[in-house]
Design a protein around this motif. Structure first.
Motif, mmCIF file in Angstrom:
data_model
loop_
_atom_site.group_PDB
_atom_site.id
_atom_site.type_symbol
_atom_site.label_atom_id
_atom_site.label_comp_id
_atom_site.label_asym_id
_atom_site.label_seq_id
_atom_site.Cartn_x
_atom_site.Cartn_y
_atom_site.Cartn_z
ATOM 1 N N ALA A 142 0.832 -1.203 0.000
ATOM 2 C CA ALA A 142 0.000 0.000 0.000
ATOM 3 C C ALA A 142 0.868 1.255 0.000
ATOM 4 C CB ALA A 142 -0.924 -0.009 1.218
ATOM 5 N N LYS A 143 1.941 1.235 0.779
ATOM 6 C CA LYS A 143 2.838 2.392 0.808
ATOM 7 C C LYS A 143 3.520 2.590 -0.540
ATOM 8 C CE LYS A 143 3.848 2.312 5.734
ATOM 9 N NZ LYS A 143 4.896 2.133 6.770
ATOM 10 N N LEU A 144 3.961 1.481 -1.163
ATOM 11 C CA LEU A 144 4.600 1.597 -2.472
ATOM 12 C C LEU A 144 3.617 2.096 -3.524
ATOM 13 C CD1 LEU A 144 6.799 -1.630 -2.511
ATOM 14 C CD2 LEU A 144 7.586 0.736 -2.372
ATOM 15 N N ASP A 145 2.379 1.625 -3.468
ATOM 16 C CA ASP A 145 1.371 2.115 -4.417
ATOM 17 C C ASP A 145 1.130 3.607 -4.234
ATOM 18 O OD1 ASP A 145 1.092 -0.397 -5.495
ATOM 19 O OD2 ASP A 145 -0.715 -0.908 -4.333
ATOM 20 N N ALA A 146 1.055 4.050 -2.986
ATOM 21 C CA ALA A 146 0.854 5.477 -2.723
ATOM 22 C C ALA A 146 2.039 6.293 -3.231
ATOM 23 C CB ALA A 146 0.649 5.710 -1.227
ATOM 24 N N MET A 147 3.252 5.786 -3.019
ATOM 25 C CA MET A 147 4.437 6.499 -3.524
ATOM 26 C C MET A 147 4.443 6.555 -5.047
ATOM 27 S SD MET A 147 7.445 5.115 -0.964
ATOM 28 C CE MET A 147 8.717 5.624 -2.075
ATOM 29 N N ARG A 148 4.051 5.454 -5.690
ATOM 30 C CA ARG A 148 4.027 5.423 -7.145
ATOM 31 C C ARG A 148 3.021 6.447 -7.687
ATOM 32 N NH1 ARG A 148 3.405 -0.042 -8.498
ATOM 33 N NH2 ARG A 148 1.205 0.176 -8.007
ATOM 34 N N GLU A 149 1.851 6.518 -7.088
ATOM 35 C CA GLU A 149 0.848 7.495 -7.538
ATOM 36 C C GLU A 149 1.333 8.925 -7.330
ATOM 37 O OE1 GLU A 149 -1.893 7.019 -9.270
ATOM 38 O OE2 GLU A 149 -1.275 4.917 -9.316
ATOM 39 N N GLU A 150 2.009 9.146 -6.190
ATOM 40 C CA GLU A 150 2.540 10.483 -5.930
ATOM 41 C C GLU A 150 3.620 10.839 -6.948
ATOM 42 O OE1 GLU A 150 5.018 12.675 -2.368
ATOM 43 O OE2 GLU A 150 3.609 11.079 -1.822
ATOM 44 N N MET A 151 4.495 9.870 -7.250
ATOM 45 C CA MET A 151 5.552 10.117 -8.233
ATOM 46 C C MET A 151 4.966 10.358 -9.615
ATOM 47 S SD MET A 151 8.403 10.179 -6.673
ATOM 48 C CE MET A 151 9.560 10.081 -8.002
ATOM 49 N N ARG A 152 3.942 9.596 -9.987
ATOM 50 C CA ARG A 152 3.295 9.817 -11.292
ATOM 51 C C ARG A 152 2.721 11.225 -11.383
ATOM 52 N NH1 ARG A 152 0.051 4.149 -12.336
ATOM 53 N NH2 ARG A 152 1.856 2.973 -13.073
ATOM 54 N N GLY A 153 2.115 11.655 -10.283
ATOM 55 C CA GLY A 153 1.558 13.015 -10.276
ATOM 56 C C GLY A 153 2.638 14.063 -10.431
ATOM 57 N N GLU A 154 3.740 13.902 -9.698
ATOM 58 C CA GLU A 154 4.821 14.887 -9.793
ATOM 59 C C GLU A 154 5.500 14.840 -11.156
ATOM 60 O OE1 GLU A 154 7.552 14.794 -6.544
ATOM 61 O OE2 GLU A 154 5.948 14.788 -5.054
ATOM 62 N N ILE A 155 5.693 13.636 -11.702
ATOM 63 C CA ILE A 155 6.298 13.522 -13.034
ATOM 64 C C ILE A 155 5.381 14.146 -14.074
ATOM 65 C CG2 ILE A 155 6.929 11.863 -14.839
ATOM 66 C CD1 ILE A 155 8.064 10.083 -12.620
ATOM 67 N N GLY A 156 4.077 13.960 -13.902
ATOM 68 C CA GLY A 156 3.121 14.577 -14.822
ATOM 69 C C GLY A 156 3.210 16.097 -14.793
ATOM 70 N N GLU A 157 3.360 16.659 -13.594
ATOM 71 C CA GLU A 157 3.495 18.111 -13.467
ATOM 72 C C GLU A 157 4.783 18.597 -14.128
ATOM 73 O OE1 GLU A 157 3.279 19.189 -9.372
ATOM 74 O OE2 GLU A 157 1.281 18.315 -9.106
ATOM 75 N N VAL A 158 5.868 17.873 -13.936
ATOM 76 C CA VAL A 158 7.146 18.260 -14.542
ATOM 77 C C VAL A 158 7.040 18.185 -16.065
ATOM 78 C CG1 VAL A 158 9.577 17.577 -14.797
ATOM 79 C CG2 VAL A 158 8.530 17.633 -12.528
ATOM 80 N N LYS A 159 6.413 17.130 -16.589
ATOM 81 C CA LYS A 159 6.231 17.015 -18.039
ATOM 82 C C LYS A 159 5.411 18.175 -18.570
ATOM 83 C CE LYS A 159 6.471 12.036 -18.859
ATOM 84 N NZ LYS A 159 5.692 10.847 -19.245
ATOM 85 N N ASP A 160 4.353 18.525 -17.850
ATOM 86 C CA ASP A 160 3.511 19.644 -18.307
ATOM 87 C C ASP A 160 4.311 20.936 -18.357
ATOM 88 O OD1 ASP A 160 1.353 17.980 -18.554
ATOM 89 O OD2 ASP A 160 0.442 18.522 -16.614
ATOM 90 N N ARG A 161 5.164 21.151 -17.356
ATOM 91 C CA ARG A 161 5.961 22.382 -17.364
ATOM 92 C C ARG A 161 7.025 22.366 -18.457
ATOM 93 N NH1 ARG A 161 8.364 22.990 -11.740
ATOM 94 N NH2 ARG A 161 7.410 20.999 -11.295
ATOM 95 N N LEU A 162 7.629 21.198 -18.681
ATOM 96 C CA LEU A 162 8.660 21.114 -19.703
ATOM 97 C C LEU A 162 8.117 21.250 -21.121
ATOM 98 C CD1 LEU A 162 10.980 18.232 -18.398
ATOM 99 C CD2 LEU A 162 11.554 20.651 -18.620
ATOM 100 N N TYR A 163 7.006 20.593 -21.365
ATOM 101 C CA TYR A 163 6.455 20.567 -22.712
ATOM 102 C C TYR A 163 5.285 21.508 -22.887
ATOM 103 C CZ TYR A 163 9.242 16.285 -22.808
ATOM 104 O OH TYR A 163 10.268 15.393 -22.715
ATOM 105 N N ALA A 164 5.124 22.516 -22.063
ATOM 106 C CA ALA A 164 3.955 23.393 -22.119
ATOM 107 C C ALA A 164 3.916 24.199 -23.405
ATOM 108 C CB ALA A 164 3.959 24.345 -20.913
ATOM 109 N N GLY A 165 5.010 24.670 -23.874
ATOM 110 C CA GLY A 165 4.993 25.518 -25.047
ATOM 111 C C GLY A 165 5.245 24.760 -26.331
ATOM 112 N N ARG A 166 5.448 23.508 -26.334
ATOM 113 C CA ARG A 166 5.800 22.765 -27.544
ATOM 114 C C ARG A 166 4.612 22.223 -28.301
ATOM 115 N NH1 ARG A 166 11.173 19.574 -25.545
ATOM 116 N NH2 ARG A 166 12.303 21.453 -25.015
ATOM 117 N N ASN A 167 3.476 22.170 -27.761
ATOM 118 C CA ASN A 167 2.321 21.601 -28.480
ATOM 119 C C ASN A 167 1.611 22.627 -29.230
ATOM 120 O OD1 ASN A 167 2.864 19.073 -27.676
ATOM 121 N ND2 ASN A 167 1.467 19.151 -25.933
#
Length: 100
Positions: free
Chosen positions: A75-100
């Motif tokens: 359960a802890k690993l699943d929660a960490m994975r979801e948190e990491m996915r959310g943070e990685i998603g935010e970083v991707k959005d910031r990195l690729y915000a102007g390219r689309n």
């Protein structure tokens, strides 16, 4: 019956009793020795069982405890994975915000 033959029979009877008495004594001595050996073996087994009972909780995990632990860990690993996915998603959005 004459005294000589009565004395012979008495000597034979006494010799028979002596042989039987010494045989019984030998058997009892042998039984006592076997009992002492068995007592030593039982004492050694009791010591080993006591040692096992002392060491077993240090080396053994009950199945129910392991299932509970692994469930908590999963359960802890699943929660960490979801948190990491959310943070990685935010970083991707910031990195690729102007390219689309």
């Amino acid at each position: 019956m004459e005294w000589g033959s009565a004395a012979g029979w008495a000597a034979t009877f006494i010799a028979f009793l002596a042989v039987n008495a010494s045989t019984i004594q030998w058997l009892l001595k042998r039984r006592d020795e076997q009992h002492e050996r068995d007592t030593g073996r039982v004492d050694e087994l009791e010591r080993q069982v006591t040692e096992l009972r002392v060491n077993l909780p240090l080396e053994y995990v009950r199945r129910e405890d392991w299932i509970r632990f692994s469930g908590t860990l999963d359960a802890k690993l699943d929660a960490m994975r979801e948190e990491m996915r959310g943070e990685i998603g935010e970083v991707k959005d910031r990195l690729y915000a102007g390219r689309n």
